[in-house]
Design an enzyme around this catalytic site. Sequence first.
Site, PDB file in Angstrom:
ATOM      1  N   THR A   5       0.818  -1.206   0.000  1.00 45.01           N
ATOM      2  CA  THR A   5       0.000   0.000   0.000  1.00 45.01           C
ATOM      3  C   THR A   5       0.851   1.254   0.000  1.00 45.01           C
ATOM      4  O   THR A   5       2.059   1.197   0.190  1.00 45.01           O
ATOM      5  CB  THR A   5      -0.915   0.006   1.241  1.00 45.01           C
ATOM      6  OG1 THR A   5      -1.930   0.964   1.047  1.00 45.01           O
ATOM      7  CG2 THR A   5      -0.164   0.322   2.501  1.00 45.01           C
ATOM      8  N   LYS A  37      -8.023   1.971   3.092  1.00 40.93           N
ATOM      9  CA  LYS A  37      -6.975   1.804   4.102  1.00 40.93           C
ATOM     10  C   LYS A  37      -6.863   3.013   5.022  1.00 40.93           C
ATOM     11  O   LYS A  37      -5.912   3.136   5.778  1.00 40.93           O
ATOM     12  CB  LYS A  37      -5.647   1.563   3.399  1.00 40.93           C
ATOM     13  CG  LYS A  37      -5.700   0.385   2.434  1.00 40.93           C
ATOM     14  CD  LYS A  37      -4.526   0.392   1.507  1.00 40.93           C
ATOM     15  CE  LYS A  37      -4.702  -0.638   0.418  1.00 40.93           C
ATOM     16  NZ  LYS A  37      -3.628  -0.589  -0.553  1.00 40.93           N
ATOM     17  N   GLY A  49      -4.366   6.138   8.800  1.00 42.69           N
ATOM     18  CA  GLY A  49      -4.111   5.264   7.665  1.00 42.69           C
ATOM     19  C   GLY A  49      -3.199   4.139   8.096  1.00 42.69           C
ATOM     20  O   GLY A  49      -2.424   4.278   9.052  1.00 42.69           O
ATOM     21  N   SER A 129       4.820   0.740   0.667  1.00 43.06           N
ATOM     22  CA  SER A 129       5.802   0.475  -0.382  1.00 43.06           C
ATOM     23  C   SER A 129       6.011   1.657  -1.311  1.00 43.06           C
ATOM     24  O   SER A 129       7.110   1.868  -1.809  1.00 43.06           O
ATOM     25  CB  SER A 129       5.398  -0.762  -1.178  1.00 43.06           C
ATOM     26  OG  SER A 129       4.099  -0.601  -1.693  1.00 43.06           O
ATOM     27  N   GLY A 161       1.577   5.941  -7.710  1.00 41.22           N
ATOM     28  CA  GLY A 161       0.923   4.859  -8.438  1.00 41.22           C
ATOM     29  C   GLY A 161       1.518   4.606  -9.811  1.00 41.22           C
ATOM     30  O   GLY A 161       1.433   3.499 -10.341  1.00 41.22           O
ATOM     31  N   CYS A 164       5.288   2.808  -8.406  1.00 41.62           N
ATOM     32  CA  CYS A 164       5.361   1.656  -7.506  1.00 41.62           C
ATOM     33  C   CYS A 164       4.408   0.559  -7.972  1.00 41.62           C
ATOM     34  O   CYS A 164       3.210   0.803  -8.123  1.00 41.62           O
ATOM     35  CB  CYS A 164       5.007   2.087  -6.082  1.00 41.62           C
ATOM     36  SG  CYS A 164       5.004   0.723  -4.903  1.00 41.62           S
ATOM     37  N   THR A 167       1.269  -0.112  -5.768  1.00 46.05           N
ATOM     38  CA  THR A 167       0.382   1.028  -5.543  1.00 46.05           C
ATOM     39  C   THR A 167      -0.410   1.284  -6.815  1.00 46.05           C
ATOM     40  O   THR A 167       0.167   1.308  -7.899  1.00 46.05           O
ATOM     41  CB  THR A 167       1.218   2.283  -5.190  1.00 46.05           C
ATOM     42  OG1 THR A 167       2.018   1.999  -4.049  1.00 46.05           O
ATOM     43  CG2 THR A 167       0.337   3.484  -4.912  1.00 46.05           C
TER      44      THR A 167
END
Length: 178
Positions: A5, A37, A49, A129, A161, A164, A167
Amino acid sequence: MFDATTILAYKGKNKAVIGGDGQVTFGNTVLKGNATKIRTLYKDQILAGFAGSTADAFNLFDMFEGHLEACKGDLLKSVIAFSKEWRKDKVLRRLEAMMIVLNKEKIFILSGNGDVVEPEDGAIASIGSGGNFAISAARALAKHSSLDEEELVKESLMIAGELCIYTNQNIKILKLED
């Protein structure tokens, strides 16, 4: 670091904002793309979070909210009490998990090792991550753009996003405003 995440929080002048992506990864497989999350706690006055497993998240959110209730919403006292309990619990301290909690005044990163970290700038924190990608983007955007807090968090997570593999760009945002 958690391959699951990305959570980013920003405590700005007008708003406190937290955002997270929606990807749930198991090994090299994406299990779900629209997970939540992040959540509000204690009468919608605290944002939180989580990076780690879902079952652990619910347990730790509930435990932290209990400390918020006991401390009447005082974030600093709650964070310290929660971290002590998390660290002392033989099962919970082994969780590979981290949390970000914030209100309009303070922001903290918490871990099962007993870490309570207030970011150096007192404003931007990330975990997961894609956290390093997100915080790098957020710092650059905070310094060189006129985006408001919510837009800054969303754009930073979108950049994470793109970079990664753990993500995605299904971003959820929560905010506290005056």
